[in-house]
Design a protein around this motif. Structure first.
Motif, PDB file in Angstrom:
ATOM      1  N   UNK A   6      -7.808   7.193   4.658  1.00 31.86           N
ATOM      2  CA  UNK A   6      -6.604   6.493   4.648  1.00 31.86           C
ATOM      3  C   UNK A   6      -5.733   6.828   3.410  1.00 31.86           C
ATOM      4  N   UNK A   7      -6.341   6.784   2.413  1.00 27.91           N
ATOM      5  CA  UNK A   7      -5.894   7.184   1.039  1.00 27.91           C
ATOM      6  C   UNK A   7      -5.231   8.484   1.058  1.00 27.91           C
ATOM      7  N   UNK A   8      -5.806   9.422   1.500  1.00 27.18           N
ATOM      8  CA  UNK A   8      -5.427  10.850   1.669  1.00 27.18           C
ATOM      9  C   UNK A   8      -4.093  10.714   2.568  1.00 27.18           C
ATOM     10  N   UNK A   9      -3.992  10.171   3.688  1.00 26.38           N
ATOM     11  CA  UNK A   9      -3.068  10.113   4.510  1.00 26.38           C
ATOM     12  C   UNK A   9      -1.788   9.598   3.828  1.00 26.38           C
ATOM     13  N   UNK A  10      -2.150   8.273   3.268  1.00 24.57           N
ATOM     14  CA  UNK A  10      -0.939   7.612   2.380  1.00 24.57           C
ATOM     15  C   UNK A  10      -0.237   8.398   1.325  1.00 24.57           C
ATOM     16  N   UNK A  11      -1.257   9.297   0.798  1.00 24.90           N
ATOM     17  CA  UNK A  11      -0.821  10.052  -0.274  1.00 24.90           C
ATOM     18  C   UNK A  11      -0.129  11.257   0.016  1.00 24.90           C
ATOM     19  N   UNK A  12      -0.010  11.605   1.335  1.00 28.77           N
ATOM     20  CA  UNK A  12       0.609  12.612   2.132  1.00 28.77           C
ATOM     21  C   UNK A  12      -0.027  13.776   1.976  1.00 28.77           C
ATOM     22  N   UNK A  53       0.777  -1.259   0.093  1.00 33.90           N
ATOM     23  CA  UNK A  53      -0.023  -0.031  -0.141  1.00 33.90           C
ATOM     24  C   UNK A  53       0.922   1.236  -0.098  1.00 33.90           C
ATOM     25  N   UNK A  54       2.052   1.118  -0.248  1.00 28.24           N
ATOM     26  CA  UNK A  54       3.106   2.075  -0.252  1.00 28.24           C
ATOM     27  C   UNK A  54       3.856   1.984  -1.573  1.00 28.24           C
ATOM     28  N   UNK A  55       3.742   2.569  -2.725  1.00 30.71           N
ATOM     29  CA  UNK A  55       2.433   3.434  -3.030  1.00 30.71           C
ATOM     30  C   UNK A  55       1.124   2.552  -3.066  1.00 30.71           C
TER      31      UNK A  55
END
Length: 278
Positions: free
Chosen positions: A272-278, A222-224
């Protein structure tokens, strides 16, 4: 009473588990805390685990590299965790520490949520030979999936995983070249290795040429959010399943084990997607 939860592993400073479980506590109307309890390689694992026990935690998650190392310190281990060969969730119940594995069930919940048409008669290909492969294989086998093949660079580990089925599932073990040649037969393809994880975002475990029309392609990385493997699948017109959803649903199952409460996670996906996308 406030719930005391924790995560053990290393490195864990960037873990999203505290954020996820704080969301769960709020949704369940419960007070509590989820703290990081890092155990460094040079520290005594036994001493640190005894320290954790002394803190009176109600439960904790276990991540790499301690999913196997925790076994001797548990009073009981759920049969699914024994089969999966790893514990990622521990609960304190009636004075005993009991270990579970929610990785496989979390993955399957996630897949079924986003693709309800997935069913046990479909042809499944798992790519990998590690702990995640093992957990997902056993969860799918236990749920009645009939045809689950395993592909790995070296087949020995895949063969060991196939033995978990005890004959209840039809499984063929393949190397990556043979799997690639047979891609058109699979309805669901699940990439369970770390290949493609940051910073090696241009890496992909195998080509997807010859993919079956309408196939679902999943990657637990999940990263990316979209690995090179999934970008390939997009280009070929496949449906894709993102790895961060497994993170949510395995945490959901862990929270159920600790509290008996089922919390809805679907609206947490975009956050969660927004957090992972920074």
């Amino acid at each position: 009473m406030d719930l005391k939860l924790a995560l053990i592993g290393t490195p864990i400073q960037h873990s999203l588990s505290p954020w996820i479980h704080q969301q769960f506590l709020e949704k369940a109307g419960m007070n509590g805390e989820y703290q990081l309890f890092e155990i460094l390689p040079e520290e005594s694992f036994e001493d640190r685990v005894m320290e954790l026990k002394g803190m009176g935690v109600d439960g904790f998650n276990v991540t790499v590299p301690y999913k196997q190392k925790i076994f001797p310190f548990l009073d009981e281990v759920d049969k699914n965790a024994v089969k999966a060969g790893a514990v990622n969730t521990v609960v304190r119940r009636n004075g005993k520490w009991i270990g579970y594995n929610t990785d496989g069930t979390g993955f399957l919940r996630s897949l079924k949520t986003y693709y309800p048409s997935v069913n046990p008669s479909m042809q499944i290909l798992l790519i990998g030979g590690g702990g995640a492969t093992r957990g997902i294989y056993y969860a799918m086998a236990a749920a009645g999936y009939e045809n689950i093949d395993i592909a790995n660079r070296t087949t020995k580990k895949a063969e060991e995983i196939a033995e978990l089925s005890e004959g209840a599932v039809h499984t063929t073990v393949l190397d990556l070249d043979n799997a690639q040649e047979q891609l058109k037969k699979y309805d669901v393809i699940i990439q369970t290795t770390s290949v493609g994880m940051k910073p090696y975002t241009d890496h992909s475990i195998m080509p997807l040429d010859g993919l079956k029309q309408g196939a679902i392609v999943s990657d637990i990385v999940y990263q990316p959010l979209k690995t090179a493997f999934l970008l390939q699948a997009d280009e070929l017109g496949a449906d894709t399943h993102l790895g961060h959803t497994m993170l949510l649903y395995q945490a959901q199952h862990a929270f159920e084990i600790w509290t008996g409460k089922n919390v809805d996670v679907e609206e947490m996906d975009n956050k969660l997607m927004k957090i992972l996308e920074g």
